[in-house]
Design a protein around this motif. Structure first.
Motif, PDB file in Angstrom:
ATOM      1  N   GLU A  23       0.815  -1.214   0.000  1.00 43.58           N
ATOM      2  CA  GLU A  23       0.000   0.000   0.000  1.00 43.58           C
ATOM      3  C   GLU A  23       0.850   1.267   0.000  1.00 43.58           C
ATOM      4  OE1 GLU A  23      -1.000   0.975   4.624  1.00 43.58           O
ATOM      5  OE2 GLU A  23      -2.479  -0.166   3.514  1.00 43.58           O
ATOM      6  N   ARG A  24       2.175   1.100  -0.065  1.00 47.36           N
ATOM      7  CA  ARG A  24       3.115   2.221  -0.131  1.00 47.36           C
ATOM      8  C   ARG A  24       2.842   3.239   0.976  1.00 47.36           C
ATOM      9  NH1 ARG A  24       3.597   3.084  -6.650  1.00 47.36           N
ATOM     10  NH2 ARG A  24       4.652   1.125  -7.024  1.00 47.36           N
ATOM     11  N   SER A  25       2.916   2.762   2.200  1.00 48.51           N
ATOM     12  CA  SER A  25       2.650   3.632   3.343  1.00 48.51           C
ATOM     13  C   SER A  25       3.635   3.341   4.462  1.00 48.51           C
ATOM     14  CB  SER A  25       1.223   3.425   3.852  1.00 48.51           C
ATOM     15  OG  SER A  25       1.052   2.095   4.307  1.00 48.51           O
ATOM     16  N   ILE A  26       3.745   4.312   5.373  1.00 47.16           N
ATOM     17  CA  ILE A  26       4.572   4.184   6.570  1.00 47.16           C
ATOM     18  C   ILE A  26       3.656   4.445   7.753  1.00 47.16           C
ATOM     19  CG2 ILE A  26       6.606   5.038   7.803  1.00 47.16           C
ATOM     20  CD1 ILE A  26       7.530   6.222   5.103  1.00 47.16           C
ATOM     21  N   HIS A  27       3.825   3.659   8.806  1.00 52.97           N
ATOM     22  CA  HIS A  27       3.016   3.789  10.016  1.00 52.97           C
ATOM     23  C   HIS A  27       3.934   3.902  11.224  1.00 52.97           C
ATOM     24  CE1 HIS A  27      -0.656   2.276   7.924  1.00 52.97           C
ATOM     25  NE2 HIS A  27       0.265   1.698   7.175  1.00 52.97           N
ATOM     26  N   VAL A  28       3.502   4.651  12.243  1.00 51.27           N
ATOM     27  CA  VAL A  28       4.182   4.674  13.535  1.00 51.27           C
ATOM     28  C   VAL A  28       3.210   4.093  14.545  1.00 51.27           C
ATOM     29  CG1 VAL A  28       5.230   6.075  15.350  1.00 51.27           C
ATOM     30  CG2 VAL A  28       5.575   6.690  12.956  1.00 51.27           C
ATOM     31  N   VAL A  29       3.681   3.068  15.263  1.00 53.43           N
ATOM     32  CA  VAL A  29       2.869   2.374  16.249  1.00 53.43           C
ATOM     33  C   VAL A  29       3.687   2.254  17.527  1.00 53.43           C
ATOM     34  CG1 VAL A  29       1.606   0.239  16.746  1.00 53.43           C
ATOM     35  CG2 VAL A  29       1.793   1.037  14.393  1.00 53.43           C
ATOM     36  N   ARG A  38       0.299   7.874  10.077  1.00 54.46           N
ATOM     37  CA  ARG A  38       0.378   7.145   8.807  1.00 54.46           C
ATOM     38  C   ARG A  38       0.611   8.163   7.707  1.00 54.46           C
ATOM     39  NH1 ARG A  38      -2.991   5.839   4.410  1.00 54.46           N
ATOM     40  NH2 ARG A  38      -2.676   3.721   3.639  1.00 54.46           N
ATOM     41  N   VAL A  39       1.464   7.803   6.752  1.00 56.28           N
ATOM     42  CA  VAL A  39       1.689   8.651   5.586  1.00 56.28           C
ATOM     43  C   VAL A  39       1.847   7.734   4.375  1.00 56.28           C
ATOM     44  CG1 VAL A  39       4.211   8.790   5.839  1.00 56.28           C
ATOM     45  CG2 VAL A  39       2.991  10.620   4.696  1.00 56.28           C
ATOM     46  N   GLU A  40       1.299   8.175   3.235  1.00 56.15           N
ATOM     47  CA  GLU A  40       1.450   7.413   1.998  1.00 56.15           C
ATOM     48  C   GLU A  40       2.636   7.952   1.219  1.00 56.15           C
ATOM     49  OE1 GLU A  40      -2.130   7.142  -0.269  1.00 56.15           O
ATOM     50  OE2 GLU A  40      -3.276   6.426   1.463  1.00 56.15           O
ATOM     51  N   TRP A  41       3.220   7.085   0.427  1.00 54.35           N
ATOM     52  CA  TRP A  41       4.374   7.438  -0.398  1.00 54.35           C
ATOM     53  C   TRP A  41       4.105   7.000  -1.808  1.00 54.35           C
ATOM     54  CZ3 TRP A  41      10.126   5.745   0.503  1.00 54.35           C
ATOM     55  CH2 TRP A  41      10.950   6.872   0.405  1.00 54.35           C
ATOM     56  N   ILE A  66      15.351   9.770  -1.094  1.00 49.91           N
ATOM     57  CA  ILE A  66      15.740   9.581   0.306  1.00 49.91           C
ATOM     58  C   ILE A  66      14.969  10.648   1.061  1.00 49.91           C
ATOM     59  CG2 ILE A  66      17.634   9.567   1.964  1.00 49.91           C
ATOM     60  CD1 ILE A  66      19.432   9.204  -0.669  1.00 49.91           C
ATOM     61  N   GLU A  67      13.995  10.211   1.856  1.00 51.79           N
ATOM     62  CA  GLU A  67      13.084  11.161   2.472  1.00 51.79           C
ATOM     63  C   GLU A  67      13.184  11.100   3.989  1.00 51.79           C
ATOM     64  OE1 GLU A  67       8.594  12.750   1.641  1.00 51.79           O
ATOM     65  OE2 GLU A  67       9.532  11.295   0.328  1.00 51.79           O
ATOM     66  N   LEU A  68      13.206  12.286   4.615  1.00 54.06           N
ATOM     67  CA  LEU A  68      13.250  12.394   6.070  1.00 54.06           C
ATOM     68  C   LEU A  68      11.868  12.762   6.586  1.00 54.06           C
ATOM     69  CD1 LEU A  68      16.224  13.179   5.027  1.00 54.06           C
ATOM     70  CD2 LEU A  68      16.493  14.004   7.340  1.00 54.06           C
ATOM     71  N   PHE A  69      11.410  12.000   7.573  1.00 53.88           N
ATOM     72  CA  PHE A  69      10.129  12.253   8.222  1.00 53.88           C
ATOM     73  C   PHE A  69      10.382  12.494   9.709  1.00 53.88           C
ATOM     74  CE2 PHE A  69       9.059   9.528   4.639  1.00 53.88           C
ATOM     75  CZ  PHE A  69       7.942  10.147   4.104  1.00 53.88           C
ATOM     76  N   SER A  70       9.687  13.472  10.285  1.00 53.49           N
ATOM     77  CA  SER A  70       9.801  13.706  11.723  1.00 53.49           C
ATOM     78  C   SER A  70       9.032  12.617  12.472  1.00 53.49           C
ATOM     79  CB  SER A  70       9.259  15.088  12.098  1.00 53.49           C
ATOM     80  OG  SER A  70       7.885  15.178  11.762  1.00 53.49           O
ATOM     81  N   LEU A  71       9.477  12.317  13.666  1.00 49.57           N
ATOM     82  CA  LEU A  71       8.800  11.324  14.510  1.00 49.57           C
ATOM     83  C   LEU A  71       8.233  12.006  15.743  1.00 49.57           C
ATOM     84  CD1 LEU A  71      11.317   8.356  14.325  1.00 49.57           C
ATOM     85  CD2 LEU A  71       9.072   8.499  13.265  1.00 49.57           C
TER      86      LEU A  71
END
Length: 129
Positions: A23-29, A38-41, A66-71
């Motif tokens: 689903e081309r997504s990133i999740h923080v759990v 959740r963010v889609e890429w 190369i993408e940086l995401f804040s946590l």
């Protein structure tokens, strides 16, 4: 059915960052199962690495991004582009540098990442003030 995890990393704060290739997504759990973000890429995420301080995660894409995401909120901080798909990412001690491997066999070493990002953000702030 729930999305299938293709990559997972833990940050120092106990959050699990999960990428789901289909689903081309990133999740923080959180470790106790609370879904925080959740963010889609647009492309397939091939690899991820969390920073030493837990402030951001770096993701490598099949298109060389190369993408940086804040946590933990997964706000997009910055995008860099390589010439080929990213195959591996690894931070040096205390995030002093980032090593990036590409599918064409090339390797890049990015030094002083925090300082370079600060310069970018300071420049952007000056442009919009």
């Amino acid at each position: 059915p729930p999305p299938v995890a293709s990559e997972a990393v833990l940050d120092p704060n106990g959050n699990c960052i999960i990428s789901c290739a289909e689903e081309r997504s990133i999740h923080v759990v959180t470790l106790n199962g609370v879904h925080m973000a959740r963010v889609e890429w647009e492309v397939t995420i091939r690899c991820m690495v969390a920073s030493f301080d837990g402030e951001y995660v770096v993701c490598g894409g099949s298109d060389g991004s190369i993408e940086l995401f804040s946590l933990p909120g997964l706000g997009r901080k910055h995008v860099f582009y390589g010439q080929a798909g990213v195959t591996s990412l690894e931070f040096g001690p205390r995030d002093s540098y980032l090593v990036v491997g590409f599918e064409d066999g090339k390797v890049s070493v990015c030094v002083d990442i925090q300082q370079r990002l600060a310069m970018v953000y300071n420049g952007l702030e000056e442009m919009y003030i």
